[in-house]
Design an enzyme around this catalytic site. Structure first.
Site, PDB file in Angstrom:
ATOM      1  N   HIS A  67       0.716  -1.734  -0.318  1.00  0.00           N
ATOM      2  CA  HIS A  67      -0.363  -0.516   0.420  1.00  0.00           C
ATOM      3  C   HIS A  67       0.482   1.414   0.032  1.00  0.00           C
ATOM      4  O   HIS A  67       2.083   1.126   0.266  1.00  0.00           O
ATOM      5  CB  HIS A  67      -0.758   0.210   1.538  1.00  0.00           C
ATOM      6  CG  HIS A  67      -0.548   0.151   2.607  1.00  0.00           C
ATOM      7  ND1 HIS A  67       0.058  -1.031   3.333  1.00  0.00           N
ATOM      8  CD2 HIS A  67      -0.674   0.440   3.338  1.00  0.00           C
ATOM      9  CE1 HIS A  67       0.515  -1.402   3.843  1.00  0.00           C
ATOM     10  NE2 HIS A  67       1.112   0.396   5.014  1.00  0.00           N
ATOM     11  N   GLY A  68       0.618   1.892  -0.731  1.00  0.00           N
ATOM     12  CA  GLY A  68       0.950   3.885  -0.192  1.00  0.00           C
ATOM     13  C   GLY A  68       0.107   4.596  -0.497  1.00  0.00           C
ATOM     14  O   GLY A  68      -0.910   4.106  -0.755  1.00  0.00           O
TER      15      GLY A  68
END
Length: 157
Positions: A67-68
């Site tokens: 994720h980011g």
């Protein structure tokens, strides 16, 4: 929260074999870039990879949630890949990862990001949910399963 709304058919796939963690992150970047026109595949990949450098997003039991948060993302967006053969992912239990749920959210959405990650971690900790995902026959089945999570009670995926 409706996890299914984060996905679209073109961002859900089943693959027989991927050579490495890096390659599967590249593929997730490609899938996410199709829905995030202000971001390139490379920018998304770099964000996912930077997060991995902080510590593996592998949860254990063959699951990872790369994720980011990215300034160019207008909305939360996800991609889901199920691998026939898992890849080495530096997961805490050292098991290969065969289910990857990638998430990108706008940079300013810290709370939403954490809420989604917590919900995903709960869902992916359920052995029955994992068995259903692994027995899915294709991308359509995977997407249907994710949509079912939202139509059942909050504690049961």
């Amino acid at each position: 929260m409706n996890i299914g709304d984060l996905l679209a058919p073109e961002r859900v796939t089943c693959l027989p074999d991927v050579s490495s963690k890096k390659r599967v992150l590249e593929m997730l970047g490609e899938m996410l870039a199709s829905h995030l026109p202000r971001l390139t595949q490379g920018e998304i990949f770099d964000s996912l990879l930077a997060r991995e450098r902080l510590g593996s997003t592998g949860l254990g039991h063959g699951v990872a949630i790369p994720h980011g948060r990215l300034a160019g993302a207008d909305t939360a967006c996800a991609a889901l890949i199920k691998l026939e053969r898992g890849v080495d992912y530096d997961a805490p239990d050292s098991e290969p990862v065969d289910i990857l749920f990638a998430l990108v959210v706008p940079a300013e959405c810290t709370d939403e990001h954490l809420q989604i990650l917590a919900l995903l971690a709960r869902l992916f900790s359920d052995p029955e949910t994992l068995a259903q995902l692994r027995s899915a026959k294709g991308a359509e089945d995977l997407l249907a399963l994710v949509h079912q999570w939202d139509t059942t009670s909050h504690h049961q995926p």
